[in-house]
Every structure is written in C-alpha cells, then in structure tokens.
Design an enzyme around this catalytic site. Sequence first.
Site, PDB file in Angstrom:
ATOM      1  CD  GLU A  12      14.754 -14.043 -35.476  1.00  0.00           C
ATOM      2  OE1 GLU A  12      15.758 -13.917 -34.760  1.00  0.00           O
ATOM      3  OE2 GLU A  12      13.620 -13.724 -35.114  1.00  0.00           O
ATOM      4  CB  CYS A  65      22.750  -2.201 -55.183  1.00  0.00           C
ATOM      5  SG  CYS A  65      21.428  -3.215 -55.894  1.00  0.00           S
TER       6      CYS A  65
END
Length: 340
Positions: A103, A129
């Site tokens: 983060e 993906c």
Amino acid sequence: MTGNATFRHSDTAVLSVTAVDAPIVKTSAEFDEVIGDSYPRNGLRPGMLAKLAGISERRWWPEDQSFVDGAVQAAQEALAEAGVDASRVGLLVNTSVSREHLEPSIAVSVHHDLGLPSACLNFDLTNACLGFVNGMQLAATMIDAGQIDYALVVCGEGSRIPQERTLERLSGPDATAEDIVSQFATLTLGSGAAAMLLGRASEHPEGHRVVGGVTRAATEHHELCVGDFTEMRTDAQGLLVAGMGLAGELWRDAAQEFDWQEMDRYIVHQVSQVHTSKTAEALGIDLARIPLTFPTYGNVGPAAVAITLAKEADALERGDRVLMMGIGSGLNMTCLEIDW
C-alpha cells in the site's frame, strides 16, 4: 446463467487504446544460457520457452524506470490521442498485477503523475490476468449509470525482478527438474504498459461502442497458478485443461445471448503457442483472426489484451466486430465485445 454473468452496455465507447513497450529485449536463448547446466543435469533440454511456449523474447524496464512510469506514459498518450483533457476524467482504474509495495495503491501514483482532479475516483482492481477487462466492464457500468463522463483503465507490468530471481534459483546447483517445470511460467512473462480511455458513445460517434459480454468463474482451480513478488509456480497442464473447460462452458452459454462465432478479431489473452491454438480449437474459431503478441512480448499479464488491441488497431476497420477474451488464474474468464 443467472445473476450478472451476462451483461450489456448502453452508452460507452472506447475512445483510444495505447501501448508502451519496455525498451530492453531479453531473448529466450539468453535465459537458456543462464540456466545452463541445470538442464542436462536434470534430464531436460534448453529451448522449451521458444519451442513449447513459442516465446522468442520478452522485455524488461531499465532499472531507473518502473512499470508505473509505463502506465503513466500510456495514459498520457491515450488522453492525447482522444483529445480529452485530464481534468475531465472521473475514474482511474489501475489493473496491474505488478506492485512495488502493498500500500498505497498503484493508482494513486498514476493519478498524481497525470495531474487528475481530486474528484477523480481512483483505485486498483486486481484479478490476475483478467484485470484489464474487468476494469473496462466497471468503467462502462459507471459511464452508463451517468456517474462519470470519462474513465481511464491503465496497466503497467514489470517482470524483471521475478525473472532475475527465478533465473538465479534455476541456475543453481540445487535446482531440480520439478523446480524448472513449476517455475517455467515465470520465464514466459513480459513487461509493458497499456491504457484505454472510455467515454459516452452518444457524445463520441467516432468511438468504438462497448457492446457487452459474459463472465464465468471456476474458482475450484484457484491453486493451479500462484504468484508472489519473486516467482510464479504453475501446474501448466492442469491450468490448460481447467482453462479450456471454463472457456468451453462460457462459450456455450454465451451463444444464447451473443453470436461470437464469426468475429473479425479475437483479442485473446497472450499466454503461449499451446494456449492460443487450444483456445481456437476448443471454441471453433479461426486461428488467423487471433493477432499474436506473445512471441516477442511474452505474457504481459492483464496488460496483454490491451497491448494486443492497441497494436492491432490500425488494421481494424469501422464496423469490425472485436472480442476481447481475458482469463485469469483463479480461474475467472470474461469475453467483452466491441463494435469497432
């Protein structure tokens, strides 16, 4: 199918799609040379990347340039190509698998570097993906709902660090045949970036309308392909069989709502030679209508479908029917039709 498995969009168009190539070319022959004696010591032959996967090369970012820089550049080019000012963008979705840290989100870096307005909603959307196609779906839903006028979907991927670490492990004296086979997929990855700008079809007749699509999940297979910051371990055969099973189920169910048997282009997620040919065979589609980028770019994760579309865009004609076909480890799959 029930619920939200089938969806249609009413007023969203693709206004631009761009790709940025990572500049350093790394060949499969170079990788084989690094692995070296580990091949014969384990009863294996070099050349699997080129012969089995059909990948002759892939790309890396320089050490002083990251995949985030690539995503920013692709987004800048997408805005310029569409002639839309950054101040009008209401949503930025980053869809990359690659991360520099846990983060904050990658999206905040891209948002800042682009100078997007503070009112522009921004976040990461990750789904292996399949992420880029999911980002398009979400953006189109918000545009159709009247919440935003323009959305940017971006993706930057960097394979250099996991590949360098994998090559170091596989070239070591303790590397086994099982290690080479299970980590093979890591060496098929590529680096690059892509961006797409979407807006209202009613306000942009020059755009390419997003029609709709179908999504399906087979999450019982979520352990077949697992990646982290340093490697990706894959049951290649199991993943191929499960993926083709999921694709076949989706395709049969989609036929109730969509006729996708004779599309002008199939923009398939770029994995390998085997996956592409098996997909065409399983779905009964013309292999010649599937443009390929994996031979020289590798599997660029969720950016692959957008990169392939961007590189094929000049060959498309007005009115061509294009089907984006994304599949992500986990397993999830979505097909999304665009009226070019």
